[in-house]
Design a protein around this motif. Structure first.
Motif, PDB file in Angstrom:
ATOM      1  N   THR A 218      35.335 -12.296  86.339  1.00 38.82           N
ATOM      2  CA  THR A 218      34.062 -12.817  86.841  1.00 38.82           C
ATOM      3  C   THR A 218      33.623 -14.065  86.077  1.00 38.82           C
ATOM      4  N   LYS A 219      34.137 -14.250  84.869  1.00 40.07           N
ATOM      5  CA  LYS A 219      33.867 -15.464  84.101  1.00 40.07           C
ATOM      6  C   LYS A 219      35.197 -16.084  83.681  1.00 40.07           C
ATOM      7  N   CYS A 220      35.388 -17.339  83.996  1.00 37.57           N
ATOM      8  CA  CYS A 220      36.653 -18.022  83.719  1.00 37.57           C
ATOM      9  C   CYS A 220      36.658 -18.608  82.319  1.00 37.57           C
ATOM     10  N   GLN A 221      37.792 -18.552  81.656  1.00 33.79           N
ATOM     11  CA  GLN A 221      37.924 -19.065  80.300  1.00 33.79           C
ATOM     12  C   GLN A 221      38.316 -20.541  80.272  1.00 33.79           C
ATOM     13  N   ARG A 222      39.080 -20.992  81.238  1.00 37.50           N
ATOM     14  CA  ARG A 222      39.538 -22.376  81.211  1.00 37.50           C
ATOM     15  C   ARG A 222      38.398 -23.327  81.552  1.00 37.50           C
ATOM     16  N   ALA A 223      38.437 -24.500  80.958  1.00 37.22           N
ATOM     17  CA  ALA A 223      37.464 -25.559  81.214  1.00 37.22           C
ATOM     18  C   ALA A 223      36.037 -25.081  80.982  1.00 37.22           C
ATOM     19  N   ARG A 224      35.782 -24.583  79.766  1.00 35.79           N
ATOM     20  CA  ARG A 224      34.470 -24.017  79.468  1.00 35.79           C
ATOM     21  C   ARG A 224      33.358 -25.068  79.558  1.00 35.79           C
ATOM     22  N   GLY A 225      33.710 -26.338  79.383  1.00 33.55           N
ATOM     23  CA  GLY A 225      32.694 -27.377  79.432  1.00 33.55           C
ATOM     24  C   GLY A 225      32.111 -27.600  80.808  1.00 33.55           C
ATOM     25  N   HIS A 226      32.730 -26.990  81.828  1.00 32.58           N
ATOM     26  CA  HIS A 226      32.256 -27.147  83.207  1.00 32.58           C
ATOM     27  C   HIS A 226      31.564 -25.858  83.654  1.00 32.58           C
ATOM     28  N   SER A 227      30.632 -25.374  82.857  1.00 30.16           N
ATOM     29  CA  SER A 227      30.051 -24.060  83.109  1.00 30.16           C
ATOM     30  C   SER A 227      29.269 -23.991  84.413  1.00 30.16           C
ATOM     31  N   LYS A 228      28.806 -25.132  84.920  1.00 31.95           N
ATOM     32  CA  LYS A 228      28.005 -25.111  86.137  1.00 31.95           C
ATOM     33  C   LYS A 228      28.833 -25.340  87.398  1.00 31.95           C
ATOM     34  N   GLU A 229      30.118 -25.485  87.223  1.00 31.57           N
ATOM     35  CA  GLU A 229      30.981 -25.733  88.384  1.00 31.57           C
ATOM     36  C   GLU A 229      31.600 -24.431  88.865  1.00 31.57           C
ATOM     37  N   THR A 230      31.416 -24.146  90.126  1.00 28.64           N
ATOM     38  CA  THR A 230      31.958 -22.915  90.699  1.00 28.64           C
ATOM     39  C   THR A 230      33.477 -22.949  90.688  1.00 28.64           C
ATOM     40  N   ARG A 231      34.096 -21.829  90.332  1.00 20.73           N
ATOM     41  CA  ARG A 231      35.545 -21.704  90.373  1.00 20.73           C
ATOM     42  C   ARG A 231      35.952 -20.890  91.605  1.00 20.73           C
ATOM     43  N   TYR A 232      37.199 -21.095  92.030  1.00 20.91           N
ATOM     44  CA  TYR A 232      37.652 -20.510  93.294  1.00 20.91           C
ATOM     45  C   TYR A 232      38.867 -19.616  93.097  1.00 20.91           C
ATOM     46  N   GLN A 233      39.015 -18.696  94.015  1.00 23.15           N
ATOM     47  CA  GLN A 233      40.115 -17.735  94.008  1.00 23.15           C
ATOM     48  C   GLN A 233      40.892 -17.850  95.312  1.00 23.15           C
ATOM     49  N   MET A 234      42.223 -17.761  95.229  1.00 26.58           N
ATOM     50  CA  MET A 234      43.080 -17.782  96.419  1.00 26.58           C
ATOM     51  C   MET A 234      44.166 -16.729  96.229  1.00 26.58           C
ATOM     52  N   SER A 235      44.467 -15.988  97.266  1.00 29.27           N
ATOM     53  CA  SER A 235      45.459 -14.917  97.145  1.00 29.27           C
ATOM     54  C   SER A 235      46.519 -15.033  98.232  1.00 29.27           C
ATOM     55  N   LEU A 236      47.646 -14.401  97.960  1.00 24.45           N
ATOM     56  CA  LEU A 236      48.748 -14.332  98.922  1.00 24.45           C
ATOM     57  C   LEU A 236      49.060 -12.862  99.143  1.00 24.45           C
ATOM     58  N   ASN A 237      49.010 -12.386 100.393  1.00 18.23           N
ATOM     59  CA  ASN A 237      49.200 -10.958 100.622  1.00 18.23           C
ATOM     60  C   ASN A 237      49.913 -10.676 101.931  1.00 18.23           C
ATOM     61  N   TRP A 238      50.484  -9.468 101.980  1.00 18.12           N
ATOM     62  CA  TRP A 238      51.078  -8.947 103.210  1.00 18.12           C
ATOM     63  C   TRP A 238      50.042  -8.106 103.932  1.00 18.12           C
ATOM     64  N   SER A 239      49.867  -8.329 105.214  1.00 21.32           N
ATOM     65  CA  SER A 239      48.883  -7.592 106.010  1.00 21.32           C
ATOM     66  C   SER A 239      49.572  -6.474 106.794  1.00 21.32           C
TER      67      SER A 239
ATOM     68  N   ARG B 124      50.752 -13.683 104.001  1.00 24.69           N
ATOM     69  CA  ARG B 124      49.821 -14.618 104.629  1.00 24.69           C
ATOM     70  C   ARG B 124      49.149 -15.508 103.583  1.00 24.69           C
ATOM     71  N   PRO B 125      49.430 -16.822 103.608  1.00 28.47           N
ATOM     72  CA  PRO B 125      48.766 -17.730 102.671  1.00 28.47           C
ATOM     73  C   PRO B 125      47.283 -17.857 103.008  1.00 28.47           C
ATOM     74  N   PRO B 126      46.453 -18.232 102.028  1.00 29.06           N
ATOM     75  CA  PRO B 126      45.014 -18.343 102.278  1.00 29.06           C
ATOM     76  C   PRO B 126      44.678 -19.522 103.169  1.00 29.06           C
ATOM     77  N   VAL B 127      43.682 -19.343 104.007  1.00 35.63           N
ATOM     78  CA  VAL B 127      43.176 -20.435 104.833  1.00 35.63           C
ATOM     79  C   VAL B 127      42.114 -21.211 104.076  1.00 35.63           C
ATOM     80  N   LYS B 128      41.264 -20.486 103.333  1.00 38.21           N
ATOM     81  CA  LYS B 128      40.210 -21.113 102.546  1.00 38.21           C
ATOM     82  C   LYS B 128      40.231 -20.557 101.130  1.00 38.21           C
ATOM     83  N   ALA B 129      39.616 -21.307 100.235  1.00 40.70           N
ATOM     84  CA  ALA B 129      39.433 -20.831  98.878  1.00 40.70           C
ATOM     85  C   ALA B 129      38.070 -20.174  98.785  1.00 40.70           C
TER      86      ALA B 129
END
Length: 332
Positions: free
Chosen positions: A89-110, A316-321
């Protein structure tokens, strides 16, 4: 003389007939049952494990073995905590950008939509084209209904969150900046195209509850160790592809849940993971485990029926992040 010759010929022919019948008896009485037994062993994992001892599964590279600690007689917990949709829920990389939303993308079999399985109009929508056995759908619904009913009866304050789509994720890319999402999506698509055709078998052999956040538990149908090794090999190939392309992998799969199909979630409060101390689900973990364990024992390794589920379709690759940090939730 001719009579004796004829008798000799007759006896010879009788002897040949007897020998021929013996061959038929041998084939019909011994060989055919043996062939039938070998066929059943090939198709049925429980028969195979009963009659044949198999060598333990070996991970070729220990760096890619799961690193989660085992918790006996209770729910498990991810190595990195808390999690949401496979990501911190909290990202460690690029801590200086604390106000920038981070995104998640997944690859899955349906594998279809269990809740609406009986009402969908086509085999395609039902997931039949995804090699999803009817047995898996039936067992999925049974396990979901059983745990939901018992949890609701025993814990009135716990909310049940049903899984709408049956799927198995290969990879979660977490903590991406907005300007990285297009490149990540291209990597997913290219990797799928380059690795076609997919052709492997999956088997599921237990049900587990996992504490992902302070006030929530996720129940998952876990793939067996052979499937874990197969899936981790695919994951490693994709993981290394992202690294070559310069996109860091925030949380490797080795620190996440094992490969699985999500069954349902159990939540206290609003289920966001940001509940009050009264919403701490820790006191319930032993009781939740006591509900989940009998269902797991009943299913054993028969979630998909007597054999393994053969998977040949593309993930199925993600359509959106999707935004996954607890700042400002928005879609790209």
């Amino acid at each position: 003389m001719s009579c004796r010759t004829s008798l000799s010929v007759c006896l010879f022919r009788i002897r040949l007939l007897v020998m021929s019948n013996r061959r038929r008896i041998l084939i019909g009485g011994i060989l055919l049952p043996l062939l039938l037994f070998l066929y059943l062993v090939r198709k049925n994992d429980s028969i195979r494990t009963t009659f044949f001892k198999t060598a333990p599964i070996e991970w070729k590279d220990e760096r890619w073995m799961p690193r989660n600690q085992a918790y006996p007689q209770t729910c498990q917990q991810t190595a990195i905590f808390p999690f949401e949709i496979g990501c911190p829920t909290k990202c460690q990389r690029a801590r200086g950008h604390s106000k920038e939303t981070r995104y998640q993308m997944s690859l899955n079999w349906s594998f279809g939509q269990p809740k609406h399985f009986d009402h969908l109009p086509t085999y395609y929508n039902k997931g039949k084209n995804y090699e999803c056995p009817q047995t898996l759908i039936d067992n999925f619904i049974y396990a979901s209904d059983t745990i939901a009913a018992q949890a609701s009866a025993r814990f009135p304050t716990i909310r049940v969150k049903r899984q709408q789509r049956l799927h198995m994720s290969l990879m979660y890319m977490c903590c991406l900046f907005q300007n990285e999402t297009d490149h990540a999506r291209e990597i997913y698509y290219d990797w799928v195209v380059e690795n076609r055709p997919f052709d492997f078998t999956a088997r599921f052999n237990k049900l587990e509850c996992w504490k992902e956040r302070t006030n929530s538990v996720t129940n998952i149908i876990v793939a067996d160790e052979t499937t874990q090794v197969t899936m981790m090999g695919l994951y490693r190939n994709l993981h290394e592809r992202f690294e070559r392309e310069g996109i860091p992998v925030e949380v490797p799969r080795t620190d996440q849940m094992p490969f699985h199909i999500t069954l349902l979630g159990l939540h206290l409060g609003d289920g966001s993971g940001n509940g009050t101390p009264e919403d701490d689900i820790d006191p319930y973990l032993g009781d939740i485990y006591s509900i989940v364990a009998p269902v797991s024992s009943r299913m054993g390794d028969q979630w998909a029926g007597p054999g393994r589920m053969h998977i040949t379709h593309d993930p199925r690759p993600p359509v959106k992040a999707a935004a996954h940090t607890n700042i400002k939730i928005r879609k790209k």
